[in-house]
Design an enzyme around this catalytic site. Sequence first.
Site, PDB file in Angstrom:
ATOM      1  N   LYS A  35       0.895  -0.931   0.177  1.00 22.17           N
ATOM      2  CA  LYS A  35      -0.070   0.261  -0.043  1.00 22.17           C
ATOM      3  C   LYS A  35       0.676   1.268   0.494  1.00 22.17           C
ATOM      4  O   LYS A  35       2.030   1.165  -0.086  1.00 22.17           O
ATOM      5  CB  LYS A  35      -0.733  -0.172   1.278  1.00 22.17           C
ATOM      6  CG  LYS A  35      -0.381   0.072   2.736  1.00 22.17           C
ATOM      7  CD  LYS A  35      -1.502  -0.033   3.475  1.00 22.17           C
ATOM      8  CE  LYS A  35      -0.717  -0.011   5.003  1.00 22.17           C
ATOM      9  NZ  LYS A  35      -1.293  -0.124   6.000  1.00 22.17           N
ATOM     10  N   ARG A 130     -11.062   0.500  14.418  1.00 18.87           N
ATOM     11  CA  ARG A 130     -11.568   0.725  13.015  1.00 18.87           C
ATOM     12  C   ARG A 130     -11.388   0.323  12.193  1.00 18.87           C
ATOM     13  O   ARG A 130     -12.828   1.159  12.871  1.00 18.87           O
ATOM     14  CB  ARG A 130      -9.207   1.125  13.011  1.00 18.87           C
ATOM     15  CG  ARG A 130      -8.574   2.123  11.554  1.00 18.87           C
ATOM     16  CD  ARG A 130      -6.935   2.136  11.900  1.00 18.87           C
ATOM     17  NE  ARG A 130      -7.382   1.165  11.409  1.00 18.87           N
ATOM     18  CZ  ARG A 130      -5.650   1.145  11.007  1.00 18.87           C
ATOM     19  NH1 ARG A 130      -4.885   2.271  11.179  1.00 18.87           N
ATOM     20  NH2 ARG A 130      -5.224   0.018  10.550  1.00 18.87           N
ATOM     21  N   TYR A 261      17.858  29.739   9.406  1.00 16.36           N
ATOM     22  CA  TYR A 261      16.654  30.130   9.313  1.00 16.36           C
ATOM     23  C   TYR A 261      16.591  29.697  11.561  1.00 16.36           C
ATOM     24  O   TYR A 261      17.099  28.862  12.021  1.00 16.36           O
ATOM     25  CB  TYR A 261      15.681  29.598   9.312  1.00 16.36           C
ATOM     26  CG  TYR A 261      15.379  29.544   7.295  1.00 16.36           C
ATOM     27  CD1 TYR A 261      15.447  30.691   7.242  1.00 16.36           C
ATOM     28  CD2 TYR A 261      15.317  28.463   7.021  1.00 16.36           C
ATOM     29  CE1 TYR A 261      15.447  31.533   5.894  1.00 16.36           C
ATOM     30  CE2 TYR A 261      15.188  28.561   5.077  1.00 16.36           C
ATOM     31  CZ  TYR A 261      15.493  29.905   4.889  1.00 16.36           C
ATOM     32  OH  TYR A 261      15.278  30.590   3.353  1.00 16.36           O
ATOM     33  N   MET A 309      13.743  24.284   3.255  1.00 17.08           N
ATOM     34  CA  MET A 309      13.374  23.683   1.692  1.00 17.08           C
ATOM     35  C   MET A 309      14.603  22.790   1.398  1.00 17.08           C
ATOM     36  O   MET A 309      13.457  21.491   1.171  1.00 17.08           O
ATOM     37  CB  MET A 309      12.504  24.156   1.258  1.00 17.08           C
ATOM     38  CG  MET A 309      11.792  24.273  -0.035  1.00 17.08           C
ATOM     39  SD  MET A 309      10.924  25.292  -0.643  1.00 17.08           S
ATOM     40  CE  MET A 309       9.653  25.606   0.148  1.00 17.08           C
TER      41      MET A 309
HETATM   42  C1  LIG Z   1      -0.618  -2.050   6.398  1.00 19.46           C
HETATM   43  C2  LIG Z   1      -1.235  -2.524   7.235  1.00 19.46           C
HETATM   44  C3  LIG Z   1      -0.102  -4.202   7.904  1.00 19.46           C
HETATM   45  C4  LIG Z   1       1.074  -3.428   7.082  1.00 19.46           C
HETATM   46  O1  LIG Z   1       0.801  -3.108   8.752  1.00 19.46           O
HETATM   47  P1  LIG Z   1       3.147  -3.044   8.850  1.00 19.46           P
HETATM   48  O2  LIG Z   1       3.120  -2.565  10.500  1.00 19.46           O
HETATM   49  O3  LIG Z   1       3.675  -2.049   8.555  1.00 19.46           O
HETATM   50  O4  LIG Z   1       3.359  -4.522   8.502  1.00 19.46           O
HETATM   51  C5  LIG Z   1      -0.815  -5.132   7.432  1.00 19.46           C
HETATM   52  N1  LIG Z   1      -2.557  -5.403   7.919  1.00 19.46           N
HETATM   53  C6  LIG Z   1      -3.017  -4.538   7.412  1.00 19.46           C
HETATM   54  C7  LIG Z   1      -4.643  -4.575   7.312  1.00 19.46           C
HETATM   55  C8  LIG Z   1      -2.702  -2.936   7.239  1.00 19.46           C
HETATM   56  O5  LIG Z   1      -3.685  -1.513   6.478  1.00 19.46           O
END
Ligand SMILES: *Cc1c(COP(=O)(O)O)cnc(C)c1O
Length: 374
Positions: A35, A130, A261, A309
């Site tokens: 993802k 969640r 800065y 930046m």
């Molecule tokens: C992002 C995610 C993972 C992976 O989690 P990590 O901590 O990066 O291993 C696993 N399951 C779900 C549902 C997630 O959203």
Amino acid sequence: MPRPIEALVHTAALAHNLSRARQAAPDARLWAVVKANAYGHGIERVYAGMRGTDGFALLDLAEAERIRALGWRGPVLLLEGVFEPRDLEAVSRLDLWHTVHCTEQIDWLAAHKTHVPQHVFLKMNSGMNRLGFKPESFRAAWARLNALPQVAEIGLMTHFSDADGPRGIEHQVRAFAEATRDLPGERSIANSAAILRHRAAGALPDVLVGSDWVRAGIMSYGSAPDYPEHDAAHWGLAPTMTLRTRLIGTQTLAPGDAVGYGSSFTAKRPMHIGIAACGYADGYPRHAASGTPVLVDGVRTTTVGRVSMDMIAVDLTAMPAAGPGSEVTLWGRGPNGAILSIDEVARAAGTIGYELMCALAPRVPVHVTEETAS
Ligand SMILES: *Cc1c(COP(=O)(O)O)cnc(C)c1O
């Protein structure tokens, strides 16, 4: 000459880290979680290193399209399922597995016209609050899905809130195991922290082991899910992303001279500093405090003053020969095998490695390298 900053994605390190997940969960199947554009690395760039996985897990249809376009024919899982009914057409077309976490998604499935029944993972909210069905409503959701001709197989899934910390996973594992005890189907519960800290230690009930899919996200990218309790080296993980640049200038400071800065840093002694071509517009965290570790020509030193930046100042006191052109490693692999973990930099900025990887800025050119992992 272009600005000297670049990021590297290390193919061999990706493969190495996935093999660590396999070692920790030898009887499980493996979702490589890609993802957020493979945690900022780029789906197309990680594919060669990760194609030894059993499946790819991600969030949106556009990313699923990209995995299919690369030629991947194996399982692809949408971790949040579909967002609206017509997404189910793309799910059918791309042959995706999808998570079902709410009643609306079941309603949409029931109304979906498909000749090929779909593979879903029913998600339980076992305490994170969640996504997912509470344990007491899980069975009813399962029974509804099980009665639908649109559904072929139903896997069972939950997600941990504290696999990386002292509260642990036991309360959630218990809730999940009790509510699913006599339901058939594959299980998927472990994220990176659970794979490394709990599953590898044999801390999951037998009903969950042997039929499960583990979900390796952050560990695949060489970051320790429970830093600073353990670091990446402890878990045998190799960095998969290097952010590097060069010095473009130097300054000599007298005691009392300020840097950057806000003049937030003042020299207490004569100092030699370098100016590196990297700033928050490249994805380096602006909140990285003065004193954040950095490598210059593979030697550890620290940042000085505020991140701006496009530039950062670094202390060259211990490396008088460094100057314009010297290589600066912000995180990842430096020259001569030196490693600066993204987790250390993240901690100095009050965040986690996940956020830094995902925030690599579009203006940074990224190159894939086959370089060995260790
Ligand atoms: C992002 C995610 C993972 C992976 O989690 P990590 O901590 O990066 O291993 C696993 N399951 C779900 C549902 C997630 O959203």
